[in-house]
Design a protein around this motif. Sequence first.
Motif, PDB file in Angstrom:
ATOM      1  N   SER A  25      39.111  52.955  32.818  1.00  0.00           N
ATOM      2  CA  SER A  25      37.315  52.575  32.444  1.00  0.00           C
ATOM      3  C   SER A  25      36.879  52.514  33.389  1.00  0.00           C
ATOM      4  N   THR A  56      34.078  49.572  30.846  1.00  0.00           N
ATOM      5  CA  THR A  56      33.997  48.434  31.510  1.00  0.00           C
ATOM      6  C   THR A  56      35.654  48.054  30.593  1.00  0.00           C
ATOM      7  N   ALA A  88      36.942  45.528  29.252  1.00  0.00           N
ATOM      8  CA  ALA A  88      36.494  44.577  27.689  1.00  0.00           C
ATOM      9  C   ALA A  88      36.597  45.173  27.280  1.00  0.00           C
ATOM     10  N   GLY A 132      40.397  46.165  37.193  1.00  0.00           N
ATOM     11  CA  GLY A 132      40.278  46.333  35.959  1.00  0.00           C
ATOM     12  C   GLY A 132      40.935  45.401  35.322  1.00  0.00           C
ATOM     13  N   ASP A 189      42.817  42.155  34.909  1.00  0.00           N
ATOM     14  CA  ASP A 189      42.408  40.386  34.391  1.00  0.00           C
ATOM     15  C   ASP A 189      41.565  40.688  33.140  1.00  0.00           C
ATOM     16  N   GLN A 190      40.749  41.483  33.239  1.00  0.00           N
ATOM     17  CA  GLN A 190      39.105  42.019  32.270  1.00  0.00           C
ATOM     18  C   GLN A 190      39.554  42.328  31.173  1.00  0.00           C
ATOM     19  N   ALA A 191      40.537  43.209  30.812  1.00  0.00           N
ATOM     20  CA  ALA A 191      41.256  43.818  29.432  1.00  0.00           C
ATOM     21  C   ALA A 191      42.215  42.930  29.672  1.00  0.00           C
ATOM     22  N   ARG A 192      42.928  42.010  29.883  1.00  0.00           N
ATOM     23  CA  ARG A 192      44.052  41.654  29.618  1.00  0.00           C
ATOM     24  C   ARG A 192      43.673  40.261  28.346  1.00  0.00           C
ATOM     25  N   ASP A 193      42.404  39.626  29.575  1.00  0.00           N
ATOM     26  CA  ASP A 193      41.950  38.582  28.345  1.00  0.00           C
ATOM     27  C   ASP A 193      41.143  39.196  27.231  1.00  0.00           C
ATOM     28  N   ALA A 194      40.761  40.446  27.363  1.00  0.00           N
ATOM     29  CA  ALA A 194      39.635  40.864  25.818  1.00  0.00           C
ATOM     30  C   ALA A 194      41.321  41.031  25.000  1.00  0.00           C
TER      31      ALA A 194
END
Length: 281
Positions: A9, A17, A19, A43, A45-50
Amino acid sequence: MRIDLHTHSNVSDGTETPAQLIAAAAEAGLDVVALTDHDQTAGWDQARDAAAALGLGFVPGMEITCQDEHGISVHLLSYLQDPNYQPLLDELAISRNSRIVRAQRIVERLAEDYPITWDLVAEHCQPGATVGRPHIADALVSAGIVSHRNEAFANMLSSRSRYYVSHPAISPAMAVGLVREAGGVPVFAHPKASLRGRVVPDSTFYDMIDAGLGGVEVHHRDNTEQGKKELLALAKRFDLIITGSSDYHGTGKLNRLGENLTEPGMLERIVEQGTGTRALL
């Protein structure tokens, strides 16, 4: 199940990004994707949430920059390591700092022949991202010097180029050991990518295996066909995990999500061995 275990990313040198990358992975029909930014885990946390929102499996990872005793660059993929393991973080900080100095020296050399500046390179690097040659390549593209990153890496940013600058980095065997200490699973990235530059001798492989190497990335567009055969033989001999992946960087490279894949059984082995953090599966 379609599994791609090597993507980037804009936390390092991708163009999307975390996400956006996950959304692209879902659109590409992937079932599981790993985020493996260079020397960074910012990156995750953002990737896991997405991924959770889209129903996609997610494997947190990283790509560590190393250099063997012969001065050959080695990239080590690390999966499921503890992102807060301090001895590994200390080494990564040293690596990131050396990458900045190296990049500045490369730009200085290029500026002797091309209209490129450090400020132009900085425009292509997100705040806090790991700066590297891909950002220089993006600057060369925006300046109209090359048409895309791959052209830059095949010419002026190649290790054979007179503009190339090496940089000190952790030894591959030490990196393997630290990843294991952090509860991660170390996998040698694109080991037979001879078009990128020199490939390591067998002695470096054996040192990494002795230190606890978990696998080799066999199915990658930059490995030669003969190299893939050699890697498969090595994996069989030492019972190593075999992975396949895209090494996706968004629009920064020609690599496409899912162009090479990892077998589900191999992912299971990674998940079984990784104890530093958990995958979302």
